[in-house]
Each structure stands twice: as structure tokens, then as C-alpha cells.
Design a protein around this motif. Structure first.
Motif, PDB file in Angstrom:
ATOM      1  N   TRP A 530      46.832  43.365  49.575  1.00 25.35           N
ATOM      2  CA  TRP A 530      46.981  43.966  48.531  1.00 25.35           C
ATOM      3  C   TRP A 530      48.602  44.013  48.477  1.00 25.35           C
ATOM      4  N   ASN A 531      49.103  43.992  49.418  1.00 21.60           N
ATOM      5  CA  ASN A 531      50.762  43.888  49.623  1.00 21.60           C
ATOM      6  C   ASN A 531      51.063  42.630  48.838  1.00 21.60           C
ATOM      7  N   GLY A 532      50.402  41.759  49.093  1.00 21.90           N
ATOM      8  CA  GLY A 532      50.923  40.414  48.536  1.00 21.90           C
ATOM      9  C   GLY A 532      50.348  40.382  47.030  1.00 21.90           C
ATOM     10  N   LEU A 533      49.379  40.918  46.653  1.00 24.79           N
ATOM     11  CA  LEU A 533      48.863  41.130  45.240  1.00 24.79           C
ATOM     12  C   LEU A 533      50.215  41.949  44.436  1.00 24.79           C
ATOM     13  N   MET A 534      50.650  43.034  45.105  1.00 20.62           N
ATOM     14  CA  MET A 534      51.874  43.684  44.449  1.00 20.62           C
ATOM     15  C   MET A 534      52.910  42.903  44.110  1.00 20.62           C
ATOM     16  N   ARG A 535      53.130  41.734  45.178  1.00 20.14           N
ATOM     17  CA  ARG A 535      54.413  41.008  44.959  1.00 20.14           C
ATOM     18  C   ARG A 535      54.146  39.917  43.883  1.00 20.14           C
ATOM     19  N   THR A 536      52.677  39.742  43.552  1.00 19.41           N
ATOM     20  CA  THR A 536      52.282  38.600  42.636  1.00 19.41           C
ATOM     21  C   THR A 536      52.688  39.442  41.296  1.00 19.41           C
ATOM     22  N   PHE A 537      52.219  40.926  41.228  1.00 20.54           N
ATOM     23  CA  PHE A 537      52.454  41.677  40.047  1.00 20.54           C
ATOM     24  C   PHE A 537      53.778  41.496  39.569  1.00 20.54           C
ATOM     25  N   LEU A 538      54.574  41.703  40.367  1.00 22.05           N
ATOM     26  CA  LEU A 538      55.901  41.488  40.016  1.00 22.05           C
ATOM     27  C   LEU A 538      56.512  40.195  39.343  1.00 22.05           C
ATOM     28  N   SER A 539      55.901  39.109  39.695  1.00 24.49           N
ATOM     29  CA  SER A 539      56.258  37.811  39.089  1.00 24.49           C
ATOM     30  C   SER A 539      55.341  37.029  38.164  1.00 24.49           C
ATOM     31  N   ASP A 540      54.217  37.653  38.272  1.00 29.70           N
ATOM     32  CA  ASP A 540      53.042  37.044  37.340  1.00 29.70           C
ATOM     33  C   ASP A 540      52.714  38.170  36.333  1.00 29.70           C
ATOM     34  N   GLU A 541      53.252  38.221  34.966  1.00 30.84           N
ATOM     35  CA  GLU A 541      52.760  39.089  34.079  1.00 30.84           C
ATOM     36  C   GLU A 541      51.441  39.108  33.906  1.00 30.84           C
ATOM     37  N   ARG A 542      50.755  37.797  33.598  1.00 31.75           N
ATOM     38  CA  ARG A 542      49.385  37.861  33.455  1.00 31.75           C
ATOM     39  C   ARG A 542      48.482  38.598  34.391  1.00 31.75           C
ATOM     40  N   ALA A 543      49.068  38.278  35.662  1.00 35.71           N
ATOM     41  CA  ALA A 543      47.923  38.908  36.720  1.00 35.71           C
ATOM     42  C   ALA A 543      48.488  40.430  36.651  1.00 35.71           C
ATOM     43  N   PHE A 544      49.422  41.016  36.251  1.00 37.60           N
ATOM     44  CA  PHE A 544      49.462  42.577  36.280  1.00 37.60           C
ATOM     45  C   PHE A 544      48.833  42.834  34.974  1.00 37.60           C
ATOM     46  N   GLN A 545      48.833  42.446  34.006  1.00 41.07           N
ATOM     47  CA  GLN A 545      47.894  42.777  32.590  1.00 41.07           C
ATOM     48  C   GLN A 545      46.546  42.848  32.990  1.00 41.07           C
ATOM     49  N   LYS A 546      46.260  41.758  34.035  1.00 39.48           N
ATOM     50  CA  LYS A 546      44.644  41.614  34.258  1.00 39.48           C
ATOM     51  C   LYS A 546      44.298  42.879  34.892  1.00 39.48           C
ATOM     52  N   PHE A 547      45.173  43.337  36.030  1.00 42.98           N
ATOM     53  CA  PHE A 547      44.960  44.547  36.722  1.00 42.98           C
ATOM     54  C   PHE A 547      45.105  45.768  35.569  1.00 42.98           C
ATOM     55  N   TRP A 548      45.934  46.037  34.870  1.00 34.44           N
ATOM     56  CA  TRP A 548      45.985  46.791  33.874  1.00 34.44           C
ATOM     57  C   TRP A 548      44.966  47.026  33.185  1.00 34.44           C
ATOM     58  N   TYR A 549      44.004  45.939  32.794  1.00 32.56           N
ATOM     59  CA  TYR A 549      42.892  45.988  32.368  1.00 32.56           C
ATOM     60  C   TYR A 549      41.794  46.481  32.817  1.00 32.56           C
ATOM     61  N   PHE A 550      41.766  46.044  34.100  1.00 34.13           N
ATOM     62  CA  PHE A 550      40.697  46.626  35.001  1.00 34.13           C
ATOM     63  C   PHE A 550      40.896  48.074  35.410  1.00 34.13           C
ATOM     64  N   ARG A 551      41.999  48.335  35.500  1.00 33.77           N
ATOM     65  CA  ARG A 551      42.578  49.809  35.924  1.00 33.77           C
ATOM     66  C   ARG A 551      42.026  51.071  34.834  1.00 33.77           C
ATOM     67  N   HIS A 552      41.571  50.523  33.681  1.00 29.43           N
ATOM     68  CA  HIS A 552      41.103  51.176  32.501  1.00 29.43           C
ATOM     69  C   HIS A 552      39.671  50.741  32.172  1.00 29.43           C
ATOM     70  N   LYS A 553      39.072  50.202  33.115  1.00 27.29           N
ATOM     71  CA  LYS A 553      37.608  49.832  33.147  1.00 27.29           C
ATOM     72  C   LYS A 553      37.263  49.003  31.708  1.00 27.29           C
ATOM     73  N   GLY A 554      38.140  48.244  31.483  1.00 29.38           N
ATOM     74  CA  GLY A 554      38.014  47.244  30.463  1.00 29.38           C
ATOM     75  C   GLY A 554      38.273  47.784  28.990  1.00 29.38           C
ATOM     76  N   HIS A 555      38.703  49.066  28.931  1.00 28.62           N
ATOM     77  CA  HIS A 555      38.943  49.406  27.654  1.00 28.62           C
ATOM     78  C   HIS A 555      40.513  50.173  27.501  1.00 28.62           C
ATOM     79  N   VAL A 556      41.380  49.129  27.128  1.00 32.98           N
ATOM     80  CA  VAL A 556      42.884  49.181  27.076  1.00 32.98           C
ATOM     81  C   VAL A 556      43.284  49.482  25.692  1.00 32.98           C
ATOM     82  N   SER A 557      44.103  50.599  25.215  1.00 31.52           N
ATOM     83  CA  SER A 557      44.762  50.630  23.807  1.00 31.52           C
ATOM     84  C   SER A 557      45.983  50.211  23.853  1.00 31.52           C
ATOM     85  N   GLU A 558      46.588  49.805  24.724  1.00 36.42           N
ATOM     86  CA  GLU A 558      47.994  49.137  24.656  1.00 36.42           C
ATOM     87  C   GLU A 558      48.272  48.776  25.898  1.00 36.42           C
TER      88      GLU A 558
END
Length: 602
Positions: A530-558
Motif C-alpha cells: 500500500w505504501n508503494g501504491l501511494m508512491r505510484t499515485f504521485l507519479s501515475d495520474e491514471r492509477a490515482f483516478q482509478k483509485f478515485w473511481y473505486f473510492r466512490h464505488k463506481g459513481h464519481v461526479s467529478e
């Protein structure tokens, strides 16, 4: 000798509003993007009242609290304070008139009694509300639990189990929030804090209406959706056991009664037992919405009608099929317990309301309420001595707790990192996690608190639940989480079946949203991963936006960019509240981030 004349109405109004700060903000949804905002008074700006909390000066704040301290010595002035709060709520358009009056009546007796019994001086109250420049908030002063004088065992980094090793499949349910008054077709956009209800009215032109299975709005769930979830999870078993971390009632916190709370506790507990069957053991934890008033959990030194025994006793009755008598004993005492799940694995269920700033009873004494953390140390030391592994479950994530409680919990996790192999929480309604690092350097990841998504839709979410895959029941098992899956009910699809709008799917399917190792490309879910994944979020925008999508259970407004992203990464790193504050200050949020994160109290 008369100490003073009765305080003017405007002083009572201002003072009462300051005092009632946690009550009106207790169930606002968290900000999901953009600049984090403060609780309650920041919300006033959203209602266009023109009132700005930051304009309250330190001398005015202290004067108001000095007058209130004297005023509350009189029962007559208690009535005036209560009326003033109700009037202020109405005039500032915090809610409609009925809601304002109901929530004032519901909270007044317990809150004022807790305030009278506390040692809250004007300088302390104003330090909390105005800021540290106005005093020191010593009512939640630092305190320390005592650790045994036993040397910490050497730490062995975790390694994946051998291929084919047994795994335990664990169902995780949290934040059900069943609304008895939910009504399909009612207005999903109403003026009350909770919509989609019988009294929400009919949707007007261009307004949304409540769907049959749930709604993307500030709405909770009908019972048939909760029962459909349980039917579905029973079919997708078998489950080795279940963790269930609370928040059963809906968000109508202004109109709840003890009778209603107990009825809902009973109904949901029995439905879970009915559908999952007598052979699946459920380990529950208490949420902040189980009591009424919401967040009101007096420590055990409060006796009589104001105590929480009315709630704990019913929980013990309903959960007796799952818990042994010794666990029921501590449950009745303080809402926490421990049980051996299997030889070599123990669960500890904590009452996280004893760490919550919104629990106004902690104004009386916030030093390790009910001695719960000292008890936890005792359990962990005994488990270490026996070679047991321990899972900790609770409702509110420890990184959102009062600073001193959070610091002590973090210290305990550091000491017993080889014994604590899983931490499981809910409360935020979102799919998240928080990291724990070694206290010496704050760089070596040693623990992760999993924060699972809610069953409820509140706010703008799909219903969901979590399945954990844990290293199984065999000699030498690590009992660590190896993977997890999140399942959702896609409301866009199930509210509009083959017949189109107005024809919901009669037998909806709960579908897999993602599996963590596959979605994030991880070989395991150890703290280092998980610590490595956070480092990935810093450098990989697509990976972070995927997390953001999952964070909201597949329903993201923005999407979440820049400041929002920094906010989220601070939260993920901060298993300790002071770490959240430090991340906050280093990134220029001036304290707003930490307070905003703490208000995810749905």
C-alpha cells in the motif's frame, strides 16, 4: 448577590451555536473534491446567510462563554439557551423549522448536562472554536496508556503464503443506514438533511425522484435493498465469518427515539442471522449512529437514564447467538469485547465513539474512556504471549480520532505490530485506507487500516459491500489480508430494468467492481504494498483516478485534481491524527484539511 443579569438573547444565541457546533455538523457529507472546508460554520456560507465563523473575535468568544457558564447555572436559562439554539437554526436556514425544533429538543438535555459537568473554561472552548491564538484546549489534553515492561519481539517482514495455502473468506458490512421512511417516487432533492422519504414531497419539474432500489442523492436505503444484499451475500458464500462495523439507523438524526433505534437494531441483527444462517458467526462493532442523540456515548462513569445501558443491553441480547458470555459482559459495560475466532486468531471489537470529538460526553473526561485502550494493551500482550494474531474492528478510523487517543492507538499498533495483522473500519462511506509507520522514522510501513465502503448510498453512491481474503487457518499462518473485493449494486442499471424508466429490475445483480491485487497490479496487500501504491499515485495520474473511481464505488461526479489529490494522499498516509495535521500544514491548508477530514461522520 446577583452575579449578572440574564444574558441577552443574541448572546445566548451566539453562545449556543458555538456550543452546539458538533451537533449540526455531525451528519454532513464529506467534501470530495476541491478545497477542504470546515464543519458547520463553513456550511453556513453555503446557505448564503452571510455569517462567517472566522469573524468571531477571541474577546467576543470568551465573553460569550463566560456569560454562558453563569447562565447555565440556572434551569431557567437552560430553557432560554435551548430556545435560542432553535431560533438561530431557523434564522440561519440550517434546516426547516420543524427539524430545528426537533434536533434542539433531542440534544438539549444530554448536551447541557455534559457541558455542566465538564471543566470547559472559556479559554479552552475558544481555543477549539477560534483557534490556538485564543487559548489552549486542555480539555482533551495529552495522556498516555501504560505498556508492559516486556521487550518488543524482533520484527519479521511478512511474506506471501505458499501456493495452495488455505484462505479465509470474510464478509465485511458497514454503514447500512436503513431508512424506514424511504419511499420510491418521492423527491430526491429536498430541503431536509435526508431525502427520498415519505415527507420529502413529490419531485417537481426537473427534480429527481427516489428510485426503487436506492438513489444517487442524500438518501439512505429501503429495507428491501438491505434484504436483497443479504440474500445475495448468502448465495455468494460460504463465508468463514463476518465483520459488521455498525451504523444501522438512517440519517434523520433530528427525529430519532430510543425505541426506534432499538427496533432497527433488532430488525437488522435478526435479518443478518436469518439470511447468513446459524453457522456463520458475525462479529459486530458499534457505530456512532446507534445511539440517540447521535454521537452521544457517555463513558461508564455516567449512570442512570443518561447512560448507554439501554443500547448495550439490547445489543447483548441480539448478538448473544454470535458472542460468548465474557464478550457480552464487556459489551454491556462499554460497548467493546474480544473473542477467539479460531485457534491462533482473535478479534477485538472497539467502541470508537470513545475517541470521537463529536461525542460531547468526552468534554467531561476524555482520558482513555472506559479504560478501553489499556484493556486493549492487556489483550494484545496476552495474545503475544500465546502466539495469537489479532484483528481489530471498529467504526471510526483511528486517524480521525481525538489527537491523544489516536496517538496512543498508533503507539499500541507500533508496539504490537507482529500481533495485529488486520485493522478494519468503516464510517466514511468511501473505499479508503490509512497507513501506519514506525514511530522512530515514520518511513517503514508496518500496518494498514482498511476502510470499507458503505452499504448505504448516502451521499451519491452505489450500495456496496466488501469481501476480504485472509491467510487461512493453518499452523504458522500470518492471518494477514491477502486480497479484497468490492461489490456494488449499480443503481443506474437496476432502477431501470428491461421495461425502461419506472420498471426496476425485479432480481438485481450485485456485481464485482474490482479485486484489489488485479486492479492495482499488486502481488499482495501487505503494508509495504500500500505504501508503494501511494508512491505510484504521485507519479501515475491514471492509477490515482482509478483509485478515485473505486473510492466512490463506481459513481464519481467529478475528477480529483491538484488540491483534492493532495488532500486524499494526506488522508491515506495519516493513520494518526497529528500526522494528518502535519501533512495539512506542510501543504498549506492552514488546519482546514484535518478538520474537514474529521467531519466524515455519516
Amino acid at each position: 448577590m446577583r452575579l449578572c443579569t440574564p444574558p441577552p438573547c443574541f448572546v445566548l444565541t451566539a453562545g449556543a451555536l458555538l456550543l452546539m457546533l458538533p451537533l449540526f455538523g455531525s451528519c454532513h457529507p464529506a467534501q470530495t473534491s476541491g478545497q477542504p472546508r470546515l464543519l458547520f460554520m463553513e456550511h453556513l456560507s453555503l446557505t448564503k446567510t452571510g455569517f462567517n465563523w472566522k469573524n468571531v473575535t477571541c474577546p467576543l468568544c470568551k465573553a460569550v462563554f463566560t456569560i454562558l457558564d453563569i447562565a447555565l447555572l440556572s434551569d431557567v436559562n437552560e430553557e432560554r439557551v435551548a430556545r435560542a439554539v432553535g431560533e438561530a437554526c431557523i434564522r440561519l436556514h440550517l434546516a426547516d423549522e420543524q427539524v430545528c425544533h426537533q434536533i434542539t429538543e433531542l440534544f438539549r438535555d444530554d448536551f447541557i448536562r455534559a457541558l455542566q459537568e465538564s471543566l470547559l473554561w472559556p479559554t479552552e472552548a475558544c481555543a477549539l472554536l477560534v483557534g490556538p491564538s485564543c487559548g489552549t484546549f486542555d480539555i482533551y489534553a495529552s495522556w498516555n496508556i501504560t505498556l508492559p515492561k516486556v521487550t518488543k519481539p524482533p520484527v519479521t517482514p511478512p511474506s506471501p503464503p505458499k501456493p495452495g495455502s488455505p484462505q479465509s473468506r470474510v464478509l465485511f458490512l458497514t454503514d447500512i443506514h436503513w431508512d424506514k421512511e424511504y419511499e420510491a417516487g418521492s423527491s430526491a432533492d429536498c430541503k431536509d438533511p435526508l431525502c427520498c422519504r415519505k415527507d420529502s414531497g413529490s419531485p417537481s419539474w426537473r427534480r429527481r425522484e427516489a428510485g426503487y432500489w436506492g438513489t444517487y442523492s442524500k438518501c439512505d436505503l429501503p429495507l428491501h435493498t438491505v434484504e436483497n444484499l443479504l440474500v445475495n451475500t448468502a448465495k455468494t458464500g460460504p463465508w468463514d465469518w463476518v465483520y459488521w462495523t455498525g451504523d444501522i439507523p438512517a440519517h434523520n438524526v433530528w427525529s430519532q427515539t430510543r425505541k426506534q433505534q432499538l427496533s432497527e437494531l433488532t430488525v437488522i441483527s435478526r435479518l443478518i442471522h436469518k439470511h447468513l444462517g446459524p453457522n456463520v458467526t458475525v462479529y459486530p462493532a458499534i457505530g456512532n449512529h446507534e445511539s440517540t442523540p447521535v454521537n452521544s456515548f457517555p463513558p461508564p462513569f455516567v449512570h442512570g437514564n443518561r447512560s448507554t445501558s439501554w443500547l448495550y443491553e439490547t445489543m447483548a441480547e441480539e448478538w448473544a447467538p454470535w458472542l460468548p458470555e465474557q464478550a457480552l459482559k464487556t459489551l454491556r459495560y462499554g460497548g467493546f469485547y474480544t473473542v477467539e475466532i479460531q485457534p491462533g486468531l482473535r478479534v477485538v471489537s472497539l467502541n470508537m465513539n470513545f475517541c470521537a470529538r463529536e461525542n460531547f460526553w468526552l468534554m467531561v473526561n476524555s482520558t482513555d474512556p472506559a479504560n478501553q485502550l489499556q484493556w486493549l494493551v492487556h489483550i494484545l500482550q496476552a495474545s503475544e504471549d500465546k502466539g495469537e494474531k489479532v484483528h481489530i474492528i471498529g467504526h471510526i478510523p483511528p486517524g480521525l480520532c481525538l489527537g491523544s487517543w489516536s496517538w496512543n492507538y498508533y503507539h499500541i499498533v507500533n508496539r504490537y505490530e507482529s500481533t495485529i495483522t488486520g485493522q478494519f473500519f468503516g464510517h466514511t462511506h468511501l473505499d479508503e485506507f490509512q497507513m501506519f509507520y514506525d514511530e522512530a522514522t515514520m518511513t517503514r510501513p508496518l500496518g494498514v487500516a482498511f476502510i470499507a465502503p458503505s452499504v448505504t448510498t448516502y451521499v451519491n453512491l452505489n450500495p456496496g459491500y466488501r469481501a476480504y481474503y485472509v491467510d487461512g487457518n493453518y499452523q504458522g499462518s500470518s492471518r494477514l489480508v491477502l486480497d479484497h473485493e468490492t461489490y456494488i449494486l449499480n443503481l443506474t442499471e437496476v432502477n431501470h430494468g428491461p421495461g425502461g424508466a419506472g420498471n426496476p429490475e425485479p432480481n438485481p445483480k450485485w456485481t464485482l467492481l474490482y479485486r484489489a491485487t488485479e486492479a492495482y497490479g499488486l502481488s499482495s496487500l501487505f503494508p509495504s504494498d500500500w505504501n508503494g501504491l501511494m508512491r505510484t499515485f504521485l507519479s501515475d495520474e491514471r492509477a490515482f483516478q482509478k483509485f478515485w473511481y473505486f473510492r466512490h464505488k463506481g459513481h464519481v461526479s467529478e475528477p480529483c485534481k491538484e488540491t483534492c489529490k493532495t488532500t486524499v494522499l494526506c488522508f491515506l498516509r495519516s493513520g494518526r491524527y497529528d500526522e494528518l495535521e502535519q501533512c495539512d500544514l506542510l501543504n498549506g491548508f492552514g488546519g482546514n484539511l484535518a478538520r474537514a477530514a474529521r467531519t466524515t461522520l455519516c
